[in-house]
Write an enzyme that holds these catalytic residues in place. Structure first.
Site, PDB file in Angstrom:
ATOM      1  N   SER A 295       0.839  -1.204   0.000  1.00  0.00           N
ATOM      2  CA  SER A 295       0.000   0.000   0.000  1.00  0.00           C
ATOM      3  C   SER A 295       0.870   1.248   0.000  1.00  0.00           C
ATOM      4  CB  SER A 295      -0.899   0.016   1.236  1.00  0.00           C
ATOM      5  OG  SER A 295      -1.456   1.310   1.385  1.00  0.00           O
TER       6      SER A 295
ATOM      7  N   HIS B 282      -1.229  -1.270  -4.113  1.00  0.00           N
ATOM      8  CA  HIS B 282      -2.528  -0.969  -3.489  1.00  0.00           C
ATOM      9  C   HIS B 282      -2.638   0.540  -3.269  1.00  0.00           C
ATOM     10  CE1 HIS B 282      -5.974  -2.115  -0.867  1.00  0.00           C
ATOM     11  NE2 HIS B 282      -5.584  -1.118  -0.095  1.00  0.00           N
TER      12      HIS B 282
ATOM     13  N   ASP C 145      -4.967   3.555  -1.824  1.00  0.00           N
ATOM     14  CA  ASP C 145      -6.084   3.854  -0.925  1.00  0.00           C
ATOM     15  C   ASP C 145      -6.664   5.227  -1.234  1.00  0.00           C
ATOM     16  OD1 ASP C 145      -6.150   1.547   0.942  1.00  0.00           O
ATOM     17  OD2 ASP C 145      -4.075   2.148   1.296  1.00  0.00           O
TER      18      ASP C 145
ATOM     19  N   MET D  93      -9.261   7.887  -0.308  1.00  0.00           N
ATOM     20  CA  MET D  93     -10.070   8.271   0.866  1.00  0.00           C
ATOM     21  C   MET D  93     -10.614   9.680   0.664  1.00  0.00           C
ATOM     22  SD  MET D  93      -7.712   6.934   4.001  1.00  0.00           S
ATOM     23  CE  MET D  93      -6.840   5.376   3.958  1.00  0.00           C
TER      24      MET D  93
ATOM     25  N   HIS E 172      -8.462   0.743  -3.830  1.00  0.00           N
ATOM     26  CA  HIS E 172      -9.363   0.506  -2.699  1.00  0.00           C
ATOM     27  C   HIS E 172     -10.085   1.818  -2.412  1.00  0.00           C
ATOM     28  CE1 HIS E 172      -9.585  -0.486   1.911  1.00  0.00           C
ATOM     29  NE2 HIS E 172     -10.773  -0.456   1.354  1.00  0.00           N
TER      30      HIS E 172
ATOM     31  N   MET F 240     -12.259   4.050  -0.452  1.00  0.00           N
ATOM     32  CA  MET F 240     -12.903   4.323   0.836  1.00  0.00           C
ATOM     33  C   MET F 240     -13.584   5.683   0.721  1.00  0.00           C
ATOM     34  SD  MET F 240      -9.856   2.839   3.187  1.00  0.00           S
ATOM     35  CE  MET F 240      -8.778   2.978   1.764  1.00  0.00           C
TER      36      MET F 240
ATOM     37  N   MET G  33     -11.369  -5.974   5.865  1.00  0.00           N
ATOM     38  CA  MET G  33     -10.550  -5.012   6.613  1.00  0.00           C
ATOM     39  C   MET G  33     -10.168  -5.626   7.956  1.00  0.00           C
ATOM     40  SD  MET G  33     -10.109  -2.326   4.722  1.00  0.00           S
ATOM     41  CE  MET G  33      -9.128  -1.553   6.014  1.00  0.00           C
TER      42      MET G  33
ATOM     43  N   GLY H 274      -9.029   3.871   7.231  1.00  0.00           N
ATOM     44  CA  GLY H 274      -8.744   5.306   7.312  1.00  0.00           C
ATOM     45  C   GLY H 274      -7.280   5.660   7.463  1.00  0.00           C
ATOM     46  N   PHE H 275      -6.523   4.783   8.102  1.00  0.00           N
ATOM     47  CA  PHE H 275      -5.130   5.136   8.380  1.00  0.00           C
ATOM     48  C   PHE H 275      -4.222   3.914   8.276  1.00  0.00           C
ATOM     49  CE2 PHE H 275      -7.911   8.040  10.586  1.00  0.00           C
ATOM     50  CZ  PHE H 275      -7.412   9.275  10.183  1.00  0.00           C
ATOM     51  N   GLY H 276      -2.979   4.160   7.881  1.00  0.00           N
ATOM     52  CA  GLY H 276      -1.979   3.103   7.881  1.00  0.00           C
ATOM     53  C   GLY H 276      -1.392   2.947   9.272  1.00  0.00           C
ATOM     54  N   GLY H 277      -0.648   1.884   9.459  1.00  0.00           N
ATOM     55  CA  GLY H 277       0.105   1.705  10.691  1.00  0.00           C
ATOM     56  C   GLY H 277      -0.711   1.372  11.927  1.00  0.00           C
TER      57      GLY H 277
ATOM     58  N   ASP I 152      -6.496  -6.475   4.676  1.00  0.00           N
ATOM     59  CA  ASP I 152      -5.919  -5.135   4.606  1.00  0.00           C
ATOM     60  C   ASP I 152      -5.986  -4.482   5.981  1.00  0.00           C
ATOM     61  OD1 ASP I 152      -5.089  -2.587   3.927  1.00  0.00           O
ATOM     62  OD2 ASP I 152      -6.845  -2.112   2.702  1.00  0.00           O
ATOM     63  N   GLY I 153      -4.808  -4.162   6.509  1.00  0.00           N
ATOM     64  CA  GLY I 153      -4.733  -3.448   7.785  1.00  0.00           C
ATOM     65  C   GLY I 153      -3.923  -4.212   8.818  1.00  0.00           C
ATOM     66  N   GLY I 154      -2.762  -3.650   9.169  1.00  0.00           N
ATOM     67  CA  GLY I 154      -1.954  -4.278  10.216  1.00  0.00           C
ATOM     68  C   GLY I 154      -1.305  -5.583   9.803  1.00  0.00           C
TER      69      GLY I 154
ATOM     70  N   GLY J 120       1.121  -1.922   4.123  1.00  0.00           N
ATOM     71  CA  GLY J 120       1.611  -0.559   3.962  1.00  0.00           C
ATOM     72  C   GLY J 120       2.872  -0.347   4.764  1.00  0.00           C
TER      73      GLY J 120
HETATM   74  C1  DX5 Z   1      -6.291   1.547   5.715  1.00  0.00           C
HETATM   75  C2  DX5 Z   1      -5.921   1.186   4.305  1.00  0.00           C
HETATM   76  C3  DX5 Z   1      -4.785   0.265   4.217  1.00  0.00           C
HETATM   77  C4  DX5 Z   1      -3.492   0.776   4.799  1.00  0.00           C
HETATM   78  C5  DX5 Z   1      -2.827  -0.405   5.423  1.00  0.00           C
HETATM   79  O1  DX5 Z   1      -7.560   2.076   5.769  1.00  0.00           O
HETATM   80  O2  DX5 Z   1      -7.001   0.601   3.626  1.00  0.00           O
HETATM   81  O3  DX5 Z   1      -4.569  -0.165   2.869  1.00  0.00           O
HETATM   82  O4  DX5 Z   1      -2.634   1.354   3.869  1.00  0.00           O
HETATM   83  O5  DX5 Z   1      -1.702   0.052   6.071  1.00  0.00           O
HETATM   84  P1  DX5 Z   1      -0.938  -0.864   7.121  1.00  0.00           P
HETATM   85  O6  DX5 Z   1      -0.482  -2.071   6.377  1.00  0.00           O
HETATM   86  O7  DX5 Z   1       0.177   0.019   7.570  1.00  0.00           O
HETATM   87  O8  DX5 Z   1      -1.907  -1.195   8.220  1.00  0.00           O
HETATM   88 ZN    ZN Z   2      -6.501  -0.330   1.644  1.00  0.00          ZN
END
Ligand code: DX5
Ligand code: ZN
Length: 223
Positions: free
Chosen positions: A8, A32, A34, A36, A65, A67, A136, A141-144, A174-176, A196
């Site tokens: 991502s 990927h 995102d 938003m 993706h 959102m 999900m 909404g956010f990475g990390g 997707d996520g974490g 990501g």
């Molecule tokens: C979050 C995104 C993810 C995000 C994942 O809403 O949809 O694609 O980039 O990031 P990580 O892998 O850091 O959780």
């Molecule tokens: Zn995503």
């Protein structure tokens, strides 16, 4: 079941997207992206003009993706622009069958995403319209963010529904997703892994992709 890794770019440097894509070229299956809108999720990233520029800048297939609110209106445009896969959220789409068909008609794979609290069972009848289910594993909404183990039983149930339905539907998480969590996802039945932070915060993103793939391949679904 083939394992695919989709880094991502949310965790990449937005001022150098072409270079960031090049860092995983040859090892990543997808890029990927995102999208938003600060309405469906409390964050704002990028839209179609940036995706169009990225498509010109990288040979890696782009996995969009969305959102966003009103994906029924916007999703086909991403497919027409050349994205290989376009995913809309169950919570946002008002006419998902029409939209999934429009994505396919424009030449992309149709993706359907569920937030952690959205159940898969209500959508079983839609499986013939879907090329990839995205579960999900954080609130979008956010990475990390930290991986939500509470989603694991849904990954297992979704894999079982896909097997029951037959055909080729990919199951993306997707996520974490990281070296610490990818094995659990793979063992539960996921086969496409978005990462990501685990890729773009690494010193060597390409090696991070290789490591994630090896871990996923080593933990195929049980039974
Ligand atoms: C979050 C995104 C993810 C995000 C994942 O809403 O949809 O694609 O980039 O990031 P990580 O892998 O850091 O959780
Ligand atoms: Zn995503």
């Amino acid at each position: 079941m083939a394992v695919q890794i989709s880094p991502s770019i949310l965790s990449a440097d937005f001022a150098r997207l072409a270079d960031e894509a090049a860092r995983v070229e040859g090892v990543a299956d997808w890029l990927h992206v995102d999208v938003m809108d600060n309405h469906f999720v409390p964050n704002l990233t990028l839209g179609l003009p940036v995706v169009e520029a990225l498509l010109r800048a990288t040979p890696i297939p782009v996995d969009c993706h969305l959102m966003i609110e009103d994906p029924d209106r916007w999703a086909p445009g991403y497919a027409e622009a050349g994205a290989g896969s376009v995913t809309v959220h169950a919570e946002a789409a008002k006419a998902p069958v029409r939209t999934l068909r429009a994505i396919r008609a424009a030449g992309a794979r149709s993706g359907f995403a569920l937030n952690p609290a959205t159940s898969i069972e209500a959508y079983e009848d839609l499986l013939p319209e879907i090329d990839m289910l995205l579960l999900m594993t954080v609130e979008p909404g956010f990475g990390g963010q930290r991986f939500l183990d509470v989603v694991l039983p849904k990954i297992t149930r979704t894999r079982a529904l896909i097997e029951k339905h037959g055909g080729e539907i990919w199951l993306q998480v997707d996520g974490g997703v990281s070296a610490e969590t990818i094995e659990r996802c793979a063992a539960a039945g996921a086969d496409v892994f978005v990462a990501g932070n685990a890729v773009y915060a690494a010193d060597d993103p390409a090696q991070a992709v290789r490591d994630l793939r090896a871990l996923a391949l080593a933990h195929p679904p049980l039974g």
